[in-house]
Design a protein around this motif. Structure first.
Motif, PDB file in Angstrom:
ATOM      1  N   SER A 216      -5.528   3.014  -7.219  1.00 29.98           N
ATOM      2  CA  SER A 216      -4.933   3.046  -6.126  1.00 29.98           C
ATOM      3  C   SER A 216      -5.157   4.448  -5.368  1.00 29.98           C
ATOM      4  O   SER A 216      -4.923   4.600  -4.041  1.00 29.98           O
ATOM      5  CB  SER A 216      -3.534   2.649  -6.255  1.00 29.98           C
ATOM      6  OG  SER A 216      -3.369   1.196  -6.603  1.00 29.98           O
ATOM      7  N   LYS A 217      -4.840   5.475  -6.077  1.00 31.41           N
ATOM      8  CA  LYS A 217      -4.792   6.899  -5.524  1.00 31.41           C
ATOM      9  C   LYS A 217      -6.100   7.029  -4.630  1.00 31.41           C
ATOM     10  O   LYS A 217      -6.175   7.664  -3.746  1.00 31.41           O
ATOM     11  CB  LYS A 217      -4.629   7.721  -6.702  1.00 31.41           C
ATOM     12  CG  LYS A 217      -4.657   9.144  -6.160  1.00 31.41           C
ATOM     13  CD  LYS A 217      -4.209  10.298  -7.406  1.00 31.41           C
ATOM     14  CE  LYS A 217      -4.529  11.803  -6.858  1.00 31.41           C
ATOM     15  NZ  LYS A 217      -4.082  12.559  -7.698  1.00 31.41           N
TER      16      LYS A 217
ATOM     17  N   ASP B  67       0.945  -1.037  -0.257  1.00 31.01           N
ATOM     18  CA  ASP B  67       0.129   0.118  -0.134  1.00 31.01           C
ATOM     19  C   ASP B  67       1.024   1.155   0.090  1.00 31.01           C
ATOM     20  O   ASP B  67       0.778   2.117  -0.632  1.00 31.01           O
ATOM     21  CB  ASP B  67      -0.815  -0.091   0.949  1.00 31.01           C
ATOM     22  CG  ASP B  67      -2.063  -0.861   1.039  1.00 31.01           C
ATOM     23  OD1 ASP B  67      -2.470  -1.142  -0.098  1.00 31.01           O
ATOM     24  OD2 ASP B  67      -2.919  -1.001   2.066  1.00 31.01           O
TER      25      ASP B  67
ATOM     26  N   THR C 263     -10.797  -0.170   1.751  1.00 32.97           N
ATOM     27  CA  THR C 263      -9.196  -0.223   1.734  1.00 32.97           C
ATOM     28  C   THR C 263      -8.653  -1.525   2.131  1.00 32.97           C
ATOM     29  O   THR C 263      -7.480  -1.501   2.041  1.00 32.97           O
ATOM     30  CB  THR C 263      -8.768   0.950   2.551  1.00 32.97           C
ATOM     31  OG1 THR C 263      -8.977   0.405   4.011  1.00 32.97           O
ATOM     32  CG2 THR C 263      -9.055   2.064   2.516  1.00 32.97           C
TER      33      THR C 263
ATOM     34  N   ARG D 230      -8.117   4.704  -3.514  1.00 38.15           N
ATOM     35  CA  ARG D 230      -8.417   3.774  -2.660  1.00 38.15           C
ATOM     36  C   ARG D 230      -7.497   4.308  -1.233  1.00 38.15           C
ATOM     37  O   ARG D 230      -7.830   4.434  -0.332  1.00 38.15           O
ATOM     38  CB  ARG D 230      -7.762   2.437  -2.851  1.00 38.15           C
ATOM     39  CG  ARG D 230      -7.703   1.507  -1.953  1.00 38.15           C
ATOM     40  CD  ARG D 230      -7.403   0.218  -2.607  1.00 38.15           C
ATOM     41  NE  ARG D 230      -7.142  -0.871  -1.611  1.00 38.15           N
ATOM     42  CZ  ARG D 230      -6.078  -1.685  -1.361  1.00 38.15           C
ATOM     43  NH1 ARG D 230      -4.935  -1.165  -2.029  1.00 38.15           N
ATOM     44  NH2 ARG D 230      -6.272  -2.681  -0.660  1.00 38.15           N
ATOM     45  N   GLN D 231      -6.236   4.991  -1.684  1.00 38.69           N
ATOM     46  CA  GLN D 231      -5.369   5.400  -0.796  1.00 38.69           C
ATOM     47  C   GLN D 231      -5.935   6.800  -0.265  1.00 38.69           C
ATOM     48  O   GLN D 231      -5.762   6.901   1.293  1.00 38.69           O
ATOM     49  CB  GLN D 231      -3.891   5.551  -1.384  1.00 38.69           C
ATOM     50  CG  GLN D 231      -2.934   5.863  -0.328  1.00 38.69           C
ATOM     51  CD  GLN D 231      -2.534   4.610   0.641  1.00 38.69           C
ATOM     52  OE1 GLN D 231      -2.935   3.700  -0.033  1.00 38.69           O
ATOM     53  NE2 GLN D 231      -2.214   4.807   1.739  1.00 38.69           N
TER      54      GLN D 231
ATOM     55  N   LYS E 102      -7.728   5.782   2.833  1.00 39.08           N
ATOM     56  CA  LYS E 102      -6.825   5.125   3.922  1.00 39.08           C
ATOM     57  C   LYS E 102      -6.335   6.664   4.551  1.00 39.08           C
ATOM     58  O   LYS E 102      -5.832   6.254   5.825  1.00 39.08           O
ATOM     59  CB  LYS E 102      -5.779   4.218   3.296  1.00 39.08           C
ATOM     60  CG  LYS E 102      -5.352   3.290   4.306  1.00 39.08           C
ATOM     61  CD  LYS E 102      -4.598   2.363   3.688  1.00 39.08           C
ATOM     62  CE  LYS E 102      -4.338   1.185   4.543  1.00 39.08           C
ATOM     63  NZ  LYS E 102      -3.549  -0.288   3.945  1.00 39.08           N
ATOM     64  N   ASN E 103      -6.145   7.404   3.940  1.00 44.16           N
ATOM     65  CA  ASN E 103      -5.292   8.640   4.554  1.00 44.16           C
ATOM     66  C   ASN E 103      -6.497   9.413   5.572  1.00 44.16           C
ATOM     67  O   ASN E 103      -6.667  10.441   5.010  1.00 44.16           O
ATOM     68  CB  ASN E 103      -4.937   9.685   3.505  1.00 44.16           C
ATOM     69  CG  ASN E 103      -3.779  10.529   4.051  1.00 44.16           C
ATOM     70  OD1 ASN E 103      -3.390  10.342   4.923  1.00 44.16           O
ATOM     71  ND2 ASN E 103      -3.649  11.410   3.111  1.00 44.16           N
TER      72      ASN E 103
ATOM     73  N   GLN F 185       1.209   4.192  -3.051  1.00 46.24           N
ATOM     74  CA  GLN F 185       1.046   5.675  -2.513  1.00 46.24           C
ATOM     75  C   GLN F 185       2.324   6.417  -3.095  1.00 46.24           C
ATOM     76  O   GLN F 185       2.051   7.451  -3.626  1.00 46.24           O
ATOM     77  CB  GLN F 185       0.670   5.750  -1.336  1.00 46.24           C
ATOM     78  CG  GLN F 185       0.453   7.159  -0.804  1.00 46.24           C
ATOM     79  CD  GLN F 185       0.065   7.446   0.448  1.00 46.24           C
ATOM     80  OE1 GLN F 185       0.144   6.368   1.352  1.00 46.24           O
ATOM     81  NE2 GLN F 185      -0.339   8.574   0.879  1.00 46.24           N
TER      82      GLN F 185
ATOM     83  N   MET G  83      -3.313   4.362   8.477  1.00 43.95           N
ATOM     84  CA  MET G  83      -2.658   4.563   7.017  1.00 43.95           C
ATOM     85  C   MET G  83      -1.579   3.299   7.083  1.00 43.95           C
ATOM     86  O   MET G  83      -1.209   2.803   5.996  1.00 43.95           O
ATOM     87  CB  MET G  83      -2.164   5.636   6.854  1.00 43.95           C
ATOM     88  CG  MET G  83      -1.254   5.951   5.681  1.00 43.95           C
ATOM     89  SD  MET G  83      -0.861   7.761   5.209  1.00 43.95           S
ATOM     90  CE  MET G  83       0.278   7.955   6.441  1.00 43.95           C
TER      91      MET G  83
END
Length: 787
Positions: A607-608, A159, A594, A610-611, A614-615, A163, A674
């Protein structure tokens, strides 16, 4: 910048030193972060910081130059952290943390490195780096990811790497060596998770970048290391001829550049020895390992994983040589390496290294997946691999070739993986999970534009993919390349939705490993696998429940925004400046958005997105920690003992429930979502907590077990123990034990809050800790503060 300075700047980025791929340049991280830190200082009207970053780096270089890192580097780095923090120099502290991560990895100090990784991520967030595309943030992400990879925390590492890729696309030039470092590190992760084809692609890209950026590729240590890494990956794919060429090229570069006295020379020597071992050239393998050990001992000492692993590989090579009747000269090992053929290596920390020589593969038996309508019991015994592994094999063998054949112009734009609802997306599925919504499946994620063009037809082609597969005794999955039958058993006719692999060359042969498994050791072994295979039934493994159909479907083709909206209600993550929206999202919802794995994401857009979920903003995380502290105090420390004294077992039982929920959530929040992900929904809450607690990096690692003890004793405490045969003892012993555990958990939480500098108070009634935690919330938004 001349080549010498460039090498120094990026020397830590590749497979150098004991971890194959050391840190990206911490000085660059400091430079990228410096403006942020200076602005903070200016705003506070502070005096200039007294920590000298360049002086710190020069001192660290001097320690390595005189080969005293084993004894001097640790104390030096620890003191530098104190100095930078005392000076209020956040950019300088980030530099020190980046350097410390690399050194701790080289020493195998993975548990201690967890504090450094978490501290670096939190510092970067506090400095405002995480919302941008700065080089400092990219470098820190890469270093944190590599530390997690070294500790075998692969999901978190992947992950963080993804990122970092997203950030690097905007912050680094196409020929920047740090991009090569990222590709190199990703290759290591793919190698260690049995995806050698992906590892090879990443390494070839790293080599291309590093050669393009080099003044003299024939005398460049970084180029040599890239050749070494590629050689060892090719070795795992049994491409011995190519592996030997690249290993030889690595050593040739060291000799051409007269670089044999570099500490990193040991990598090339050990790697060449590994190739020789695979080729059964045991004398050359022994000689290479002996030379490598001499360099390692001089530069790093014996008390390192690097030395121990290489020594073990040497022992195996010596034993193999003795069994083959080969005599190896025991002369000094620190002399001229000219007797060695020209070759090189990445560090021998892969489990496969030193074990790929004469070890013959046994002929595995094969488990056939052959369930249809026989019922749940048959389904439970039918598939011995996890849903994620099955999904990856299904994508690699069926989905990816179909897209390449039918949608070549879109192949570089489609993301694939398995994320969302379902036990397998968390990696917690087992035999009991296969009685519903289980089978070969994956998701394909498209932009709105691409979905409008091909989405509906791609869904038809996805549904037509063959689902028939077999699993051998080593867990390798093989799909059969034929069209999927319809419900009546008839095959679809030619045309849309029919056979999806038009060329037989694209079809995997029985016994061929997928990209997440090792290949068969020999042709004979592959043949044995093929003969052992039986014909599975082309049918779903288990019934599809209504909750996984229609708008709630869990696989197939999706618009990226639609996919996340179906889980969270948001097409992209709420803005970092919208805390009220983040607070409305449950942690289990964020966990579903996530989790899982992304198998391919050429554009990085999925991915961006999804991240982004997570952030979680750090202010929100702190606000939630405060809320959890309040509930732990209210339910566990206040209402639970009062309810038990009243003899109100029902109220006490509910208090325990609230206490357990809040405490488990706090553990995930303290460990930073994260890094470790979010706490999932109730069914898998403790499975996730056990997994987190079992990590060598875990903060509050004992809390999960303590909570389970509280739950086990709750029957006795609340109702006299009738449910557990403890009624004869009465409730008193259980009540006393539970109260003790609750208070011990509170003590442990306060210690952690102090370590995180979130409180200066030793008060263990956790309600009184909330103001201290909330003092660290930067935003003035009232939604983040308690009443």
């Amino acid at each position: 910048m001349d080549e010498e300075a460039l090498l120094k700047q990026f020397a830590a980025q590749f497979a150098h030193g004991p971890d194959d791929a050391d840190d990206t340049d911490a000085a660059a991280a400091a430079q990228g972060a410096d403006s942020t830190a200076n602005q903070v200082a200016d705003d506070a009207d502070q005096s200039p910081a007294t920590f000298d970053t360049q002086q710190f780096l020069n001192g660290l270089d001097a320690i390595f130059d005189r080969h005293t890192a084993a004894t001097e580097a640790g104390p030096y780095l620890e003191q530098a952290m104190v100095d930078a923090e005392n000076a209020g120099d956040e950019a300088g502290l980030l530099t020190v943390l980046n350097e410390t991560m690399g050194f701790y990895r080289s020493q195998g100090r993975h548990k201690e490195n967890q504090w450094i990784v978490q501290r670096a991520l939190e510092l970067a967030a506090r400095m405002g780096l995480t919302t941008g595309t700065s080089e400092a943030w990219a470098i820190t992400l890469i270093n944190c990811a590599t530390s997690m990879r070294a500790a075998k925390q692969y999901d978190q590492a992947e992950d963080l790497y993804h990122q970092a890729q997203s950030v690097c696309r905007h912050s680094l030039a196409p020929t920047d060596r740090r991009l090569a470092a990222l590709h190199n590190n990703l290759s290591m992760l793919y190698s260690e998770t049995n995806r050698p084809d992906k590892a090879e692609l990443e390494l070839r890209e790293a080599l291309r970048i590093i050669e393009a950026s080099s003044v003299n590729p024939d005398a460049d240590i970084d180029v040599s290391s890239s050749h070494t890494n590629l050689a060892l990956t090719l070795l795992t794919e049994h491409k011995l001829e190519d592996a030997h060429w690249h290993a030889a090229k690595a050593l040739e570069i060291y000799r051409t550049g007269h670089l044999e006295h570099s500490a990193h020379y040991a990598s090339a020597l050990a790697g060449f020895a590994q190739v020789c071992f695979a080729e059964r050239r045991y004398a050359d393998a022994v000689t290479g390992y002996r030379h490598a050990l001499a360099v390692i001992e001089e530069c790093y000492g014996k008390d390192t994983d690097y030395w121990r692993i290489t020594a073990d590989n040497l022992r195996q090579a010596e034993e193999a040589a003795a069994q083959a009747g080969v005599t190896v000269d025991n002369a000094g090992v620190a002399g001229d390496a000219g007797a060695l053929p020209q070759s090189g290596s990445r560090l021998p920390n892969s489990p496969a290294q030193g074990k790929t020589g004469a070890n013959a593969a046994s002929s595995p038996s094969t488990v056939s997946v052959s369930t249809g309508s026989a019922g749940a019991a048959e389904a439970v015994s039918a598939c011995p691999v996890s849903g994620l592994k099955l999904a990856r094999a299904f994508w690699t063998q069926m989905g990816k070739p179909m897209i390449a054949a039918k949608y070549p112009q879109y192949a570089g734009r489609i993301a694939a993986g398995l994320v969302g609802h379902g036990s397998e997306c968390y990696g917690f599925d087992d035999a009991y999970s296969q009685d519903h919504d289980f089978g070969p499946r994956f998701c394909l994620w498209l932009t709105d534009e691409d979905y409008a063009a091909i989405g509906e037809q791609l869904e038809v082609d996805y549904e037509a993919l063959p689902r028939k597969f077999s699993v051998d005794a080593q867990g390798r999955v093989t799909f059969e390349a034929h069209a999927r039958s319809d419900a009546s058993g008839a095959s679809p006719s030619a045309g849309a939705g029919s056979t999806v692999i038009p060329d037989a060359a694209n079809a995997p042969t029985p016994g061929t490993a997928t990209d997440d498994t090792a290949t068969a050791e020999s042709g004979a072994a592959s043949s044995d696998v093929a003969e052992a295979m039986t014909t599975p039934i082309d049918a779903p493994l288990s019934p599809v429940t209504p909750r996984a159909q229609g708008a709630n479907r869990r696989d197939g083709v999706f618009r990226i925004g639609d996919f996340f909206e179906s889980i969270t209600g948001y097409r992209t993550a709420p803005a970092q400046t919208a805390p009220h929206e983040w607070l409305m999202l449950q942690e289990s919802t964020l966990a579903a958005a996530t989790n899982g794995e992304v198998f391919a994401d050429p554009t990085g857009l999925f991915s961006k997105t999804r991240q982004g979920f997570k952030n979680m903003p750090d202010d929100v995380r702190l606000a939630l920690i405060s809320k959890r502290l309040g509930m732990i105090a209210q339910a566990g420390q206040y209402n639970l003992p009062r309810s038990l004294k009243r003899g109100d077992g029902a109220a006490a039982w509910l208090s325990i429930h609230e206490f357990v929920q809040a405490t488990a959530s706090l553990v995930f929040l303290v460990n930073v979502p994260m890094v470790v992900g979010y706490m999932p929904y109730y069914k898998w809450q403790f499975a996730a907590l056990r997994k987190l607690s079992g990590s060598m990096f875990a903060l509050l690692p004992n809390v999960g077990e303590q909570l389970e003890t509280v739950m086990r004793l709750s029957s006795a405490a609340c109702y006299g123990g009738a449910g557990f045969g403890e009624g004869g003892k009465g409730a008193a012993p259980a009540i006393e034990k539970i109260n003790d555990i609750v208070e011990q958990i509170a003590v442990d939480i306060v210690k952690e809050l102090k370590r995180e500098h979130l409180t200066t108070s030793g008060e263990t009634f956790l309600e009184w800790q909330r103001p201290y935690v909330e003092d660290h919330i930067a935003s003035d938004d009232p939604v983040l503060k308690s009443l």
